[in-house]
Scaffold this motif. Structure first.
Motif: not given
Length: 366
Positions: A12-18, A216-221, A223-231
């Motif tokens: 499922s596209g949802f798993f792209v987030f993970f 595509a939104r799941w991929a962006h989300l 990446l966004l989570l990683n960006t916030l975590q790293f920052t």
């Protein structure tokens, strides 16, 4: 372009987030290189934020290029360069995924040797972890997807620990904000790519995503989570360490965990380091799986044979990096090559894709 994936292998596209989040959460969270702070100092968190946000454009390009008619980067290469040259370029990408896995693998072993098992040799760790990787990668892509799901859950829990350095930190260490030049910030941002490396596997596992172009939104989300975590990790580290101490401290995030104590557990950093194994395994396995997938698509060699050969080669290469100087050189090299691959090669592919698409559209309307 014959790249059909069986329905029961799709996710499922949802798993792209993970998948995207787990593929990036390698050693960046525990090995935020001291070089990031060299040029931007207390503004290093801005550099990391710039890098994370700029990668959204790269992900947009990937989703734009793949899906129709190309299904993955192998199809894309064949479409742009022709079958022979395209396959040759795809085979070269195996080297990129290989060194990406090598970077994560070797730094994690260095952490184990530095903090827990100083007397054990590199090859002993390597044999154990490669056996685990063989078992997981041979299970297939859906197994790696499930692994990524648990890795993201673990990483979210682990990143909550930044509460402690923030609690005992000094916010004045972040002041004054944005007093470094744009050139310094961009230079540090380039170095910080080593924290984000790994998401490029999306170029290979794209065909396994159901209705990928709609998710595509799941991929962006992710990446966004990683960006916030790293920052947030960089901010907490900057608050806890002074600038002088920060530049001379190795693996700052692990050092910070030494302040965490519970009544039933005193050496929490041991738990932290072993928990990170759950987090880095998907990144390692997805990179190796990408190598196997490209070999299968281009040469039709059976995956189990190519997996054994790749891991044997991996073992031989890993044991060559037997001291800290070589590990640091590897880190610098991978961050450099990764930056140019993402911000030079992928945009170049995108431009060539647009040119070919426009030419094809003109021929169809003629």
């Amino acid at each position: 372009m014959q790249n059909s994936v069986k329905e029961n292998n799709l996710i499922s596209g949802f798993f792209v987030f993970f998948l995207l989040n787990a593929s990036q959460t390698g050693v960046g969270g525990i090995a935020a290189e001291n070089r990031i702070y060299k040029d931007s100092g207390n503004d290093a968190w801005i550099s990391v934020l710039i890098m994370g946000l700029s990668l959204h454009l790269i992900i947009w390009m990937i989703f734009k290029m793949l899906g129709n008619p190309a299904k993955d980067v192998i199809d894309l290469h064949q479409m742009i360069f022709g079958r022979f040259l395209g396959n040759a370029v795809s085979l070269l990408m195996i080297g990129y995924y290989f060194i990406s896995a090598l970077y994560v693998f070797r730094i994690y072993i260095d952490v184990l040797q530095s903090w827990i098992f100083p007397t054990l040799t590199t090859w002993e760790f390597t044999v154990v972890l490669l056996c685990l990787m063989y078992y997981l990668v041979s299970g297939g892509f859906r197994v790696l997807t499930g692994l990524a799901f648990f890795a993201v859950g673990t990483s979210v829990l682990v990143y909550l620990l930044i509460y402690y350095p923030i609690r005992f930190g000094n916010i004045s260490h972040l002041m004054p904000v944005n007093h470094h030049s744009a050139a310094d910030l961009l230079k540090s941002s380039k170095i910080s790519y080593g924290m984000f490396i790994g998401f490029e596997a999306l170029l290979v596992y794209f065909p396994f995503i159901k209705s990928a172009e709609k998710n595509a939104r799941w991929a962006h989300l992710g990446l966004l989570l990683n960006t916030l975590q790293f920052t947030a990790t960089i901010v907490s580290t900057l608050m806890y360490f002074s600038q002088g101490l920060l530049k001379n401290t190795l693996y700052q995030t692990i050092v910070v965990t030494k302040i965490i104590e519970f009544q039933f557990l005193e050496r929490f950093e041991y738990v932290f380091i072993f928990s990170w194994l759950i987090i880095i395994i998907p990144s390692l396995c997805l990179s190796i799986w990408s190598c196997i997938r490209i070999i299968k698509r281009v040469t039709h060699i059976k995956p189990r044979i190519s997996l054994a050969l790749i891991l044997l080669t991996f073992f031989i290469v890993v044991v060559q990096f037997n001291d800290r100087v070589k590990v640091n050189e590897l880190s610098s090299f991978v961050a450099e090559i990764g930056f140019y691959f993402v911000f030079a090669y992928i945009p170049l592919l995108f431009i060539l894709y647009l040119i070919r698409s426009m030419k094809k559209a003109k021929l169809n309307t003629a």
